[in-house]
Design a protein around this motif. Sequence first.
Motif, PDB file in Angstrom:
ATOM      1  N   GLU A   1       7.457 -17.327 -25.647  1.00 10.24           N
ATOM      2  CA  GLU A   1       8.787 -16.799 -25.977  1.00 10.24           C
ATOM      3  C   GLU A   1       8.979 -16.673 -27.488  1.00 10.24           C
ATOM      4  OE1 GLU A   1      13.458 -17.993 -25.334  1.00 10.24           O
ATOM      5  OE2 GLU A   1      11.979 -18.744 -23.919  1.00 10.24           O
ATOM      6  N   ALA A   2       8.574 -17.688 -28.230  1.00 13.09           N
ATOM      7  CA  ALA A   2       8.719 -17.660 -29.691  1.00 13.09           C
ATOM      8  C   ALA A   2       7.590 -16.882 -30.362  1.00 13.09           C
ATOM      9  CB  ALA A   2       8.769 -19.081 -30.251  1.00 13.09           C
ATOM     10  N   GLY A   3       6.495 -16.672 -29.644  1.00 14.52           N
ATOM     11  CA  GLY A   3       5.355 -15.957 -30.211  1.00 14.52           C
ATOM     12  C   GLY A   3       4.572 -16.774 -31.224  1.00 14.52           C
ATOM     13  N   THR A   4       4.443 -18.081 -30.952  1.00 13.83           N
ATOM     14  CA  THR A   4       3.735 -18.960 -31.884  1.00 13.83           C
ATOM     15  C   THR A   4       2.599 -19.697 -31.192  1.00 13.83           C
ATOM     16  OG1 THR A   4       5.218 -20.834 -31.457  1.00 13.83           O
ATOM     17  CG2 THR A   4       5.825 -19.342 -33.261  1.00 13.83           C
ATOM     18  N   GLY A   5       1.622 -20.118 -31.978  1.00 14.68           N
ATOM     19  CA  GLY A   5       0.518 -20.919 -31.482  1.00 14.68           C
ATOM     20  C   GLY A   5      -0.108 -21.698 -32.619  1.00 14.68           C
ATOM     21  N   GLU A   6      -0.679 -22.838 -32.280  1.00 17.74           N
ATOM     22  CA  GLU A   6      -1.312 -23.715 -33.274  1.00 17.74           C
ATOM     23  C   GLU A   6      -2.825 -23.515 -33.252  1.00 17.74           C
ATOM     24  OE1 GLU A   6      -1.652 -28.455 -34.474  1.00 17.74           O
ATOM     25  OE2 GLU A   6      -0.532 -27.875 -32.689  1.00 17.74           O
TER      26      GLU A   6
ATOM     27  N   LEU B   1       0.997 -12.799 -30.491  1.00 14.71           N
ATOM     28  CA  LEU B   1       1.741 -13.831 -31.209  1.00 14.71           C
ATOM     29  C   LEU B   1       2.275 -13.255 -32.509  1.00 14.71           C
ATOM     30  CD1 LEU B   1      -0.577 -16.946 -30.700  1.00 14.71           C
ATOM     31  CD2 LEU B   1       1.444 -16.280 -29.375  1.00 14.71           C
ATOM     32  N   ASN B   2       3.330 -13.856 -32.996  1.00 15.06           N
ATOM     33  CA  ASN B   2       3.907 -13.455 -34.276  1.00 15.06           C
ATOM     34  C   ASN B   2       3.502 -14.406 -35.390  1.00 15.06           C
ATOM     35  OD1 ASN B   2       5.670 -11.759 -35.865  1.00 15.06           O
ATOM     36  ND2 ASN B   2       7.011 -13.551 -35.985  1.00 15.06           N
ATOM     37  N   ARG B   3       3.192 -15.664 -35.023  1.00 14.42           N
ATOM     38  CA  ARG B   3       2.910 -16.693 -36.030  1.00 14.42           C
ATOM     39  C   ARG B   3       1.873 -17.659 -35.492  1.00 14.42           C
ATOM     40  NH1 ARG B   3       4.785 -21.838 -37.581  1.00 14.42           N
ATOM     41  NH2 ARG B   3       5.304 -21.951 -39.791  1.00 14.42           N
ATOM     42  N   ILE B   4       0.831 -17.898 -36.280  1.00 11.02           N
ATOM     43  CA  ILE B   4      -0.170 -18.915 -35.968  1.00 11.02           C
ATOM     44  C   ILE B   4      -0.119 -19.933 -37.101  1.00 11.02           C
ATOM     45  CG2 ILE B   4      -2.639 -19.388 -35.692  1.00 11.02           C
ATOM     46  CD1 ILE B   4      -2.885 -16.588 -34.386  1.00 11.02           C
ATOM     47  N   TYR B   5      -0.060 -21.195 -36.737  1.00 10.62           N
ATOM     48  CA  TYR B   5       0.095 -22.253 -37.737  1.00 10.62           C
ATOM     49  C   TYR B   5      -0.969 -23.328 -37.550  1.00 10.62           C
ATOM     50  CZ  TYR B   5       2.365 -24.789 -33.932  1.00 10.62           C
ATOM     51  OH  TYR B   5       2.617 -25.406 -32.738  1.00 10.62           O
ATOM     52  N   LEU B   6      -1.099 -24.161 -38.560  1.00  6.70           N
ATOM     53  CA  LEU B   6      -2.026 -25.291 -38.499  1.00  6.70           C
ATOM     54  C   LEU B   6      -1.503 -26.399 -39.388  1.00  6.70           C
ATOM     55  CD1 LEU B   6      -4.056 -25.692 -41.252  1.00  6.70           C
ATOM     56  CD2 LEU B   6      -4.676 -23.397 -40.532  1.00  6.70           C
ATOM     57  N   ASN B   7      -2.006 -27.587 -39.149  1.00  8.93           N
ATOM     58  CA  ASN B   7      -1.756 -28.693 -40.063  1.00  8.93           C
ATOM     59  C   ASN B   7      -3.079 -29.363 -40.373  1.00  8.93           C
ATOM     60  OD1 ASN B   7      -2.103 -31.153 -38.223  1.00  8.93           O
ATOM     61  ND2 ASN B   7      -0.521 -30.016 -37.120  1.00  8.93           N
ATOM     62  N   VAL B   8      -3.128 -29.968 -41.554  1.00  6.00           N
ATOM     63  CA  VAL B   8      -4.365 -30.560 -42.044  1.00  6.00           C
ATOM     64  C   VAL B   8      -4.001 -31.744 -42.941  1.00  6.00           C
ATOM     65  CG1 VAL B   8      -4.461 -28.921 -43.992  1.00  6.00           C
ATOM     66  CG2 VAL B   8      -6.562 -30.061 -43.239  1.00  6.00           C
ATOM     67  N   LEU B   9      -4.797 -32.799 -42.891  1.00  5.39           N
ATOM     68  CA  LEU B   9      -4.575 -33.915 -43.803  1.00  5.39           C
ATOM     69  C   LEU B   9      -4.687 -33.415 -45.237  1.00  5.39           C
ATOM     70  CD1 LEU B   9      -6.590 -36.814 -42.130  1.00  5.39           C
ATOM     71  CD2 LEU B   9      -4.109 -36.542 -42.205  1.00  5.39           C
ATOM     72  N   SER B  10      -3.766 -33.833 -46.077  1.00  4.75           N
ATOM     73  CA  SER B  10      -3.705 -33.362 -47.461  1.00  4.75           C
ATOM     74  C   SER B  10      -4.980 -33.655 -48.247  1.00  4.75           C
ATOM     75  CB  SER B  10      -2.501 -33.973 -48.172  1.00  4.75           C
ATOM     76  OG  SER B  10      -1.318 -33.592 -47.521  1.00  4.75           O
TER      77      SER B  10
END
Length: 177
Positions: A78-83, A115-124
């Motif tokens: 629905e939001a068009g996002t994925g990690e 999708l509209n947005r693909i995101y990620l997180n990573v240790l600094s």
Amino acid sequence: MHMKIRSLQSKDAAFILEWMRDPSVNIFFRMNPNTANINSIHSFIEKSNKDKVNKHLAIVDESDEYLGTVSLKNIDVEAGTGEYAIVLRSSSQGIGAGRFGTESILSIGFKELKLNRIYLNVLSENHNAIGFYDRIGFVFEGEFINHIKVNGNLKNLKWYRMMRCEYDNRKLQNDHI
């Protein structure tokens, strides 16, 4: 080297356990590698192949040997996002497998899944990964301070994104090079 992505297969389990137990690979992971075993990996492979929303795909070489896993998870249609997530065996690092897997999963995310947005997180402190994400074209959005515990220590987490329009613009620029 010719590479492709495909569904995870049971023959990949030993290679997955290899990177899970490799200190040079798991140094920045939040999970405890000692909790994994061949049975839990087989269960993950089976579950991931039945999952109709999330994508966990093997990056393989021309002989179909497993090099790593690239994923789109936590997909919100629905939001068009994925990690986005990726992990490579230490023997597969520096040969282009990361770029190939990333470009493949971005294409799936933006073109097939729309999708509209693909995101990620990573240790600094994971500077190699951060440099890779920058080169691919992910955009830094912010940092959560003392956000997660890794081996009993609080760590900072950096967040990155790529919007579909950024992906399209990046592809246009690369096509003109």
